[in-house]
Motif scaffolding. Structure first.
Motif, short mmCIF file in Angstrom:
data_model
loop_
_atom_site.label_atom_id
_atom_site.label_comp_id
_atom_site.label_asym_id
_atom_site.label_seq_id
_atom_site.Cartn_x
_atom_site.Cartn_y
_atom_site.Cartn_z
N THR A 59 0.83 -1.21 0.00
CA THR A 59 0.00 0.00 0.00
C THR A 59 0.86 1.26 0.00
N VAL A 63 0.23 4.51 -2.14
CA VAL A 63 0.17 5.80 -1.45
C VAL A 63 1.57 6.09 -0.90
N GLU A 68 1.26 12.83 6.09
CA GLU A 68 0.04 12.25 6.66
C GLU A 68 0.30 10.91 7.33
N TYR A 69 1.41 10.26 7.01
CA TYR A 69 1.73 8.98 7.64
C TYR A 69 1.83 9.12 9.16
N TYR A 72 -1.20 8.31 11.13
CA TYR A 72 -1.69 6.94 11.14
C TYR A 72 -1.57 6.29 12.52
N GLY A 294 -4.15 3.10 7.26
CA GLY A 294 -4.14 4.51 6.87
C GLY A 294 -4.08 4.68 5.37
N ASN A 295 -3.28 3.88 4.71
CA ASN A 295 -3.18 3.96 3.25
C ASN A 295 -4.47 3.51 2.57
N ALA A 297 -7.43 3.70 3.68
CA ALA A 297 -8.47 4.72 3.87
C ALA A 297 -8.32 5.88 2.90
N ARG A 298 -7.14 6.03 2.30
CA ARG A 298 -6.89 7.12 1.36
C ARG A 298 -7.10 6.71 -0.09
N ASP A 300 -9.69 5.90 -2.82
CA ASP A 300 -11.10 6.23 -3.00
C ASP A 300 -11.98 5.00 -3.21
N ARG A 303 -12.33 2.96 -0.01
CA ARG A 303 -13.16 3.66 0.96
C ARG A 303 -14.64 3.54 0.62
N GLN A 336 -11.39 2.72 10.08
CA GLN A 336 -11.20 3.88 9.19
C GLN A 336 -12.47 4.23 8.41
#
Length: 406
Positions: A59, A63, A68-69, A72, A294-295, A297-298, A300, A303, A336
């Motif tokens: 992942t 990403v 942003e990491y 997480y 975390g990745n 969730a980013r 699209d 998600r 998430q």
């Protein structure tokens, strides 16, 4: 003659070189074999961590790492987990849990009562010292009791019941299961609400476990051998104080950084082995799954799909997820995509029973049983699946009825 002698010497040197080359090749092959075996053993012992690492790397390609990491990671969860595990290792090193459990078991005089005691000890232990540590502590006791009294025929049932007890007993407290600690911290669930959510499946699990032990273990008389063990009173008191501090940190009564300072400092002075014995693989598993979740969730598409599935039934989807990727990563990943922490909390706890990979605790139990019974792998898996899927179906049905009535 001289020429012939030189030729003979030259031939001997060639032969010698040819003989030494295969030896060198053999040593390289042997080293490579040992390296491969060491790597395979490491992966076997840290299967979930290796999977988590691979998931984080894959992942991470989709990403790429950025600022942003840093968002997480749940540093409080990691700190609480470290503090609890460190103190539990210290208590285990002085035989505290073994002595406590052994005294309880010796009160009973037959196989059924002793197995029930072993299972209940594991059940209660999982609430206090986490399910994995409870199994690592009390499975050897189960083996000792059954082999010392020549009741090995109950070993599979006892180990499986201890495993189920560890997975389901830990669900009542925030620190009983690793996924509980994470969800408790992430959603900031109030203490009384946490207990209220988990009480129904907890009580039902106690009933199911008790019924199974009564049905499948006969009340045969036992004779326990004597064994001389003693506790260090000073260290016992000190470590119990540290354990109280660790629990206070979990319940938000003390800042988590206090434990990170006090507990390692004390253990460095009294029991460095405890710090070395901490399950760092579990901590790194959390770190890698934080990155993976975390990745995910980013992304699209992911998600959208997960949000839709969780919207239909957070409880059922979280249970199903545990069967495929285990309960800890399921909790981190699915959190998430939903705010329905009540159903998610129940799902990733009762989802810990089922397949062999639904919980790290199940893999620990499997490894411990096969170590003592190497020729009974198939028998254990069949018995394990029968009990675990029965529990999973009954608990899921029970919670669906509770939701429908409520």
């Amino acid at each position: 003659m001289a020429v012939n002698a030189k030729k003979t010497d030259g031939a001997a040197m060639v032969i010698a070189k040819k003989r030494t080359f295969p030896s060198h090749t053999h040593s390289l092959g042997s080293a490579a074999k040992h390296l491969f075996e060491a790597a395979a053993e490491f992966i076997r012992k840290n299967t979930v961590m290796c999977i988590a690492f691979a998931a984080a790397v894959i992942t991470g390609i989709i990403v790429p790492p950025d600022r942003e990491y840093l968002g997480y990671f749940d540093f409080k969860t990691l700190s609480c987990l470290f503090c609890v595990l460190a103190v539990v290792c210290a208590l285990k090193n002085i035989n505290f849990f073994y002595m406590l459990a052994r005294k309880v078991v010796r009160l009973f005089k037959n196989a059924r009562a002793s197995v029930l005691a072993l299972v209940y000890i594991t059940f209660i232990g999982s609430m206090l010292i986490a399910n994995d540590m409870a199994l690592l502590t009390f499975l050897p006791l189960g083996y000792f009791v059954l082999t010392a009294t020549h009741k090995e025929k109950y070993m599979a049932v006892t180990f499986i019941m201890q495993n189920i007890a560890a997975n389901l007993g830990g669900m009542l407290t925030p620190f009983g299961n690793p996924q509980n600690l994470y969800l408790y911290s992430k959603y900031e669930i109030p203490n009384l609400e946490f207990v209220r959510i988990m009480a129904p499946p907890f009580v039902f699990a106690v009933v199911l476990i008790t019924v199974c032990c009564v049905i499948f273990v006969k009340a045969e008389p036992l004779d326990f051998p004597d064994e001389k063990l003693s506790l260090d009173p000073k260290r016992t008191v000190l470590y119990l104080v540290l354990f109280t501090l660790a629990i206070a940190i979990v319940f938000r009564g003390v800042p988590y950084w206090t434990g990170l300072v006090v507990i390692p400092a004390v253990l460095l002075a009294t029991d460095r082995k405890a710090l070395l014995s901490v399950d760092y693989g579990l901590l790194f598993t959390f770190v890698f799954f934080f990155i993976f979740a975390g990745n995910m969730a980013r992304i699209d598409g992911v998600r959208a799909v997960f949000s839709e599935l969780l919207g239909k039934s957070t409880l059922l989807f979280s249970i199903l997820s545990c069967q495929l990727i285990s309960n800890v990563p399921s909790a981190i990943l699915l959190s998430q995509f939903t705010n329905n922490y009540a159903d998610l909390l129940v799902g990733v706890n009762i989802g810990g029973v089922g397949t062999l990979i639904s919980s790290l605790a199940s893999l620990i139990t499997f490894r411990e049983y096969i170590k003592h019974n190497p020729g009974k792998t198939g028998y254990y898996i069949r018995t394990f699946s029968l009990f675990n899927f029965s529990f999973l179906i009954l608990l899921t049905g029970f919670m669906l009825i509770i939701k429908a009535v409520g």
